[in-house]
Design a protein around this motif. Structure first.
Motif, PDB file in Angstrom:
ATOM      1  N   SER A  36      44.529  48.924  52.117  1.00 10.59           N
ATOM      2  CA  SER A  36      43.422  47.981  52.320  1.00 10.59           C
ATOM      3  C   SER A  36      43.518  47.269  53.668  1.00 10.59           C
ATOM      4  O   SER A  36      42.519  47.125  54.379  1.00 10.59           O
ATOM      5  N   SER A  62      37.789  45.742  50.840  1.00 11.81           N
ATOM      6  CA  SER A  62      37.578  44.767  49.758  1.00 11.81           C
ATOM      7  C   SER A  62      37.571  45.428  48.386  1.00 11.81           C
ATOM      8  O   SER A  62      37.935  44.789  47.401  1.00 11.81           O
ATOM      9  N   ASP A  65      41.358  45.890  47.624  1.00 13.32           N
ATOM     10  CA  ASP A  65      42.102  44.648  47.437  1.00 13.32           C
ATOM     11  C   ASP A  65      41.131  43.464  47.486  1.00 13.32           C
ATOM     12  O   ASP A  65      40.597  43.140  48.551  1.00 13.32           O
ATOM     13  N   GLU A  67      41.544  40.463  47.723  1.00 16.53           N
ATOM     14  CA  GLU A  67      41.911  39.399  48.657  1.00 16.53           C
ATOM     15  C   GLU A  67      41.140  39.504  49.971  1.00 16.53           C
ATOM     16  O   GLU A  67      41.031  38.529  50.710  1.00 16.53           O
ATOM     17  N   PHE A  68      40.599  40.679  50.269  1.00 16.66           N
ATOM     18  CA  PHE A  68      39.826  40.874  51.490  1.00 16.66           C
ATOM     19  C   PHE A  68      38.345  40.531  51.308  1.00 16.66           C
ATOM     20  O   PHE A  68      37.571  40.591  52.263  1.00 16.66           O
ATOM     21  N   LYS A  69      37.953  40.170  50.110  1.00 16.50           N
ATOM     22  CA  LYS A  69      36.540  39.947  49.812  1.00 16.50           C
ATOM     23  C   LYS A  69      35.918  38.854  50.681  1.00 16.50           C
ATOM     24  O   LYS A  69      34.843  39.034  51.246  1.00 16.50           O
TER      25      LYS A  69
END
Length: 174
Positions: A36, A62, A65, A67-69
């Motif tokens: 990611s 995203s 993972d 957390e990348f959103k």
């Protein structure tokens, strides 16, 4: 054929601001397996050259993972806003501002520099370049002065100059 080797190459090229070598290493790294963070970083580099491919990389990052959103949403919004801007120089200013929002000031500088190569009198591009330079440990005042000379009434120019003076501790100038 080593993931670790490519991860280290990516970091080294990033530290040297060698974005083209970094992009090549990221592409080769992805050929060895999904990651990611690698998709995200490749997306960042592609914002300056291939918006649609950048969007794909952000979406992949995203989805791999969550957390990348947040950061990918911010960048996708900036890229979409830039696509609707008819002026090419303004498009790069919008992209640079998006990169700044996610603390990618080196790439943001490149976007603002590209905007200035298209329109050297773009006050916003000069002002944002000054802001980006400050975040990279440089002064930035020369760029802010140029911005003011091109458009002394631009509120963005005045706001970024105010930030500059505040950082310098010269509150009366701010």
């Amino acid at each position: 054929d080593s993931v670790l080797l490519y991860d280290q190459l990516v970091k080294t090229y990033h530290d040297q601001n060698d974005f083209s070598a970094e992009q090549e290493a990221l592409t080769k790294r992805l050929a060895l397996g999904e990651a990611s963070a690698t998709h995200y970083r490749l997306g960042l580099l592609l914002t300056l050259s291939d918006v649609q491919h950048a969007q794909q990389e952000f979406n992949t990052a995203s989805s791999l993972d969550p957390e990348f959103k947040l950061v990918t949403t911010t960048l996708l919004f900036a890229l979409n806003a830039a696509e609707s801007e008819p002026d090419p120089a303004r498009r790069y200013v919008i992209i640079g501002r998006g990169l700044g929002l996610v603390e990618e000031w080196g790439l943001a500088s490149k976007a603002f520099e590209h905007a200035l190569s298209l329109d050297g009198a773009n006050a916003d591009a000069w002002a944002w370049l000054g802001e980006a330079r400050q975040h990279q440990g440089q002064d930035g005042s020369e760029e802010l002065d140029k911005a003011l000379s091109f458009d002394s009434g631009d509120p963005i120019v005045h706001a970024l100059r105010g930030l500059y003076w505040t950082r310098m501790g010269k509150y009366s100038n701010a």
